[in-house]
Design a protein around this motif. Structure first.
Motif, PDB file in Angstrom:
ATOM      1  N   THR A  56      -5.806  -8.039   5.107  1.00 37.45           N
ATOM      2  CA  THR A  56      -6.580  -8.553   6.244  1.00 37.45           C
ATOM      3  C   THR A  56      -5.838  -9.672   6.982  1.00 37.45           C
ATOM      4  O   THR A  56      -5.716  -9.615   8.217  1.00 37.45           O
ATOM      5  CB  THR A  56      -7.975  -9.020   5.792  1.00 37.45           C
ATOM      6  OG1 THR A  56      -8.689  -7.904   5.255  1.00 37.45           O
ATOM      7  CG2 THR A  56      -8.761  -9.614   6.949  1.00 37.45           C
ATOM      8  N   PRO A  57      -5.325 -10.706   6.289  1.00 37.32           N
ATOM      9  CA  PRO A  57      -4.577 -11.738   7.031  1.00 37.32           C
ATOM     10  C   PRO A  57      -3.343 -11.189   7.742  1.00 37.32           C
ATOM     11  O   PRO A  57      -2.985 -11.663   8.825  1.00 37.32           O
ATOM     12  CB  PRO A  57      -4.182 -12.746   5.933  1.00 37.32           C
ATOM     13  CG  PRO A  57      -5.154 -12.516   4.828  1.00 37.32           C
ATOM     14  CD  PRO A  57      -5.454 -11.049   4.868  1.00 37.32           C
TER      15      PRO A  57
ATOM     16  N   ASP B 240     -12.498 -18.689  16.072  1.00 38.42           N
ATOM     17  CA  ASP B 240     -11.958 -19.024  14.755  1.00 38.42           C
ATOM     18  C   ASP B 240     -13.101 -19.197  13.767  1.00 38.42           C
ATOM     19  O   ASP B 240     -14.281 -19.278  14.155  1.00 38.42           O
ATOM     20  CB  ASP B 240     -11.116 -20.295  14.809  1.00 38.42           C
ATOM     21  CG  ASP B 240     -10.038 -20.329  13.724  1.00 38.42           C
ATOM     22  OD1 ASP B 240     -10.027 -19.416  12.873  1.00 38.42           O
ATOM     23  OD2 ASP B 240      -9.216 -21.252  13.720  1.00 38.42           O
ATOM     24  N   VAL B 241     -12.719 -19.270  12.481  1.00 41.57           N
ATOM     25  CA  VAL B 241     -13.669 -19.392  11.374  1.00 41.57           C
ATOM     26  C   VAL B 241     -13.089 -20.348  10.359  1.00 41.57           C
ATOM     27  O   VAL B 241     -11.880 -20.326  10.100  1.00 41.57           O
ATOM     28  CB  VAL B 241     -13.896 -18.012  10.701  1.00 41.57           C
ATOM     29  CG1 VAL B 241     -14.749 -18.148   9.466  1.00 41.57           C
ATOM     30  CG2 VAL B 241     -14.507 -17.021  11.663  1.00 41.57           C
TER      31      VAL B 241
ATOM     32  N   LEU C 252     -13.833  -9.933   9.457  1.00 41.81           N
ATOM     33  CA  LEU C 252     -14.974  -9.409  10.215  1.00 41.81           C
ATOM     34  C   LEU C 252     -14.897  -9.858  11.672  1.00 41.81           C
ATOM     35  O   LEU C 252     -15.202  -9.086  12.588  1.00 41.81           O
ATOM     36  CB  LEU C 252     -16.283  -9.882   9.575  1.00 41.81           C
ATOM     37  CG  LEU C 252     -16.590  -9.339   8.178  1.00 41.81           C
ATOM     38  CD1 LEU C 252     -17.856  -9.988   7.625  1.00 41.81           C
ATOM     39  CD2 LEU C 252     -16.728  -7.831   8.189  1.00 41.81           C
ATOM     40  N   GLY C 253     -14.478 -11.108  11.896  1.00 40.72           N
ATOM     41  CA  GLY C 253     -14.303 -11.596  13.263  1.00 40.72           C
ATOM     42  C   GLY C 253     -13.201 -10.843  13.988  1.00 40.72           C
ATOM     43  O   GLY C 253     -13.333 -10.501  15.169  1.00 40.72           O
ATOM     44  N   PHE C 254     -12.104 -10.580  13.281  1.00 41.45           N
ATOM     45  CA  PHE C 254     -10.989  -9.825  13.856  1.00 41.45           C
ATOM     46  C   PHE C 254     -11.442  -8.426  14.265  1.00 41.45           C
ATOM     47  O   PHE C 254     -11.159  -7.950  15.373  1.00 41.45           O
ATOM     48  CB  PHE C 254      -9.850  -9.756  12.837  1.00 41.45           C
ATOM     49  CG  PHE C 254      -8.786  -8.754  13.166  1.00 41.45           C
ATOM     50  CD1 PHE C 254      -8.057  -8.839  14.337  1.00 41.45           C
ATOM     51  CD2 PHE C 254      -8.497  -7.718  12.287  1.00 41.45           C
ATOM     52  CE1 PHE C 254      -7.063  -7.912  14.635  1.00 41.45           C
ATOM     53  CE2 PHE C 254      -7.513  -6.795  12.581  1.00 41.45           C
ATOM     54  CZ  PHE C 254      -6.790  -6.886  13.751  1.00 41.45           C
ATOM     55  N   MET C 255     -12.185  -7.763  13.378  1.00 37.53           N
ATOM     56  CA  MET C 255     -12.663  -6.412  13.680  1.00 37.53           C
ATOM     57  C   MET C 255     -13.661  -6.431  14.840  1.00 37.53           C
ATOM     58  O   MET C 255     -13.649  -5.544  15.706  1.00 37.53           O
ATOM     59  CB  MET C 255     -13.317  -5.799  12.435  1.00 37.53           C
ATOM     60  CG  MET C 255     -13.617  -4.327  12.556  1.00 37.53           C
ATOM     61  SD  MET C 255     -12.175  -3.289  12.905  1.00 37.53           S
ATOM     62  CE  MET C 255     -11.167  -3.602  11.454  1.00 37.53           C
TER      63      MET C 255
END
Length: 199
Positions: free
Chosen positions: A40-41, A86-87, A177-180
C-alpha cells in the motif's frame, strides 16, 4: 489485485483469501495482510507524481478508531473536491499531533491552503498561525460537514476490517483507503507520462 480489492471494497482479509481461492490462487489471509502492509505505501508513493494538486480550501477534523482495544485519533483533511489530503493516526488530540499532521501534509504536497476549515478545537489557531499564517481559519457551525461526512464513509469501510492491532497497521490501511478514494474520484491523472518512463 488482492491489495486493490481489500482497499476498494468492504472486505476482510478472509474475504480476499476466498475470492483468490475461487480463481485458483491459494493465499492465506495472513499473507493478504502482509501484502496490504507492504505494498500500500509503495502504490501510494508511486502514484504521487500523477496526483492532482489539492484545492486551496482544506477541511480538517479528527475522528477516532479502536486499535487493539484502545481509542486512537485519526487526523484527516479533504479539499473542496473531496480529495483526501492526508491522514495521521495519533494517541492524543493535542497541539503536537495537529502540528505533526499539518507539517506532514505541507511537506508531502508542497502546497499551502488559503483557507482552513476546522471545528472549534483550541489547538488549531496556534498551529495554523505558525505553519500557514496567511490562511484564513474558518470556524463556523456546519462549515465542516464535508469532512464529517467523509469520516462516516471511513467508519463504514473500517467496520468489516479485522487486525487493527497497531498504530502502524491503522496508518497504512487508512492511508490506503484515502488513496483508493482519490483514485476512484479521479484525483490522479493515471494516463500521464512519468519522467524517465520508457515508452
Amino acid at each position: 489485485m488482492a491489495v486493490r480489492r481489500y482497499l476498494r471494497y468492504g472486505l476482510s482479509y478472509r474475504d480476499v483469501e476466498e475470492l483468490l481461492s475461487e480463481r485458483g490462487v491459494q493465499v492465506d489471509h495472513v499473507t493478504d495482510f502482509r501484502w496490504v502492509q507492504r505494498f500500500t505505501p509503495l502504490f501510494d508513493d508511486a502514484a504521487r507524481f500523477t496526483r492532482h494538486s489539492p484545492g486551496d480550501r482544506w477541511f480538517v477534523d479528527e475522528t477516532y478508531v479502536k486499535v487493539n482495544g484502545v481509542w486512537r485519533y485519526v487526523h484527516r483533511a479533504v479539499d473542496r473536491h473531496g480529495q483526501v489530503i492526508d491522514v495521521l493516526v495519533s494517541k492524543r488530540r493535542d497541539g503536537n499531533a495537529a502540528q505533526r499532521f499539518f507539517r506532514r501534509a505541507l511537506i508531502t504536497l508542497k502546497v499551502r491552503p488559503t483557507e482552513v476549515v476546522t471545528d472549534a478545537a483550541p489547538v488549531y489557531p496556534r498551529v495554523l498561525d505558525e505553519l500557514v499564517p496567511a490562511a484564513w481559519h474558518h470556524v463556523e457551525r456546519y462549515a465542516n460537514n464535508r469532512i464529517e461526512a467523509d469520516h462516516s464513509r471511513l467508519k463504514h469501510r473500517l467496520r468489516p476490517i479485522r487486525g487493527l492491532r497497531t498504530d502502524r497497521t491503522v496508518q497504512v490501511v487508512i492511508t490506503g483507503l484515502g488513496f483508493m478514494q482519490n483514485l476512484r474520484r479521479g484525483h490522479h491523472e493515471l494516463g500521464v507520462d512519468l519522467p524517465g518512463a520508457v515508452a
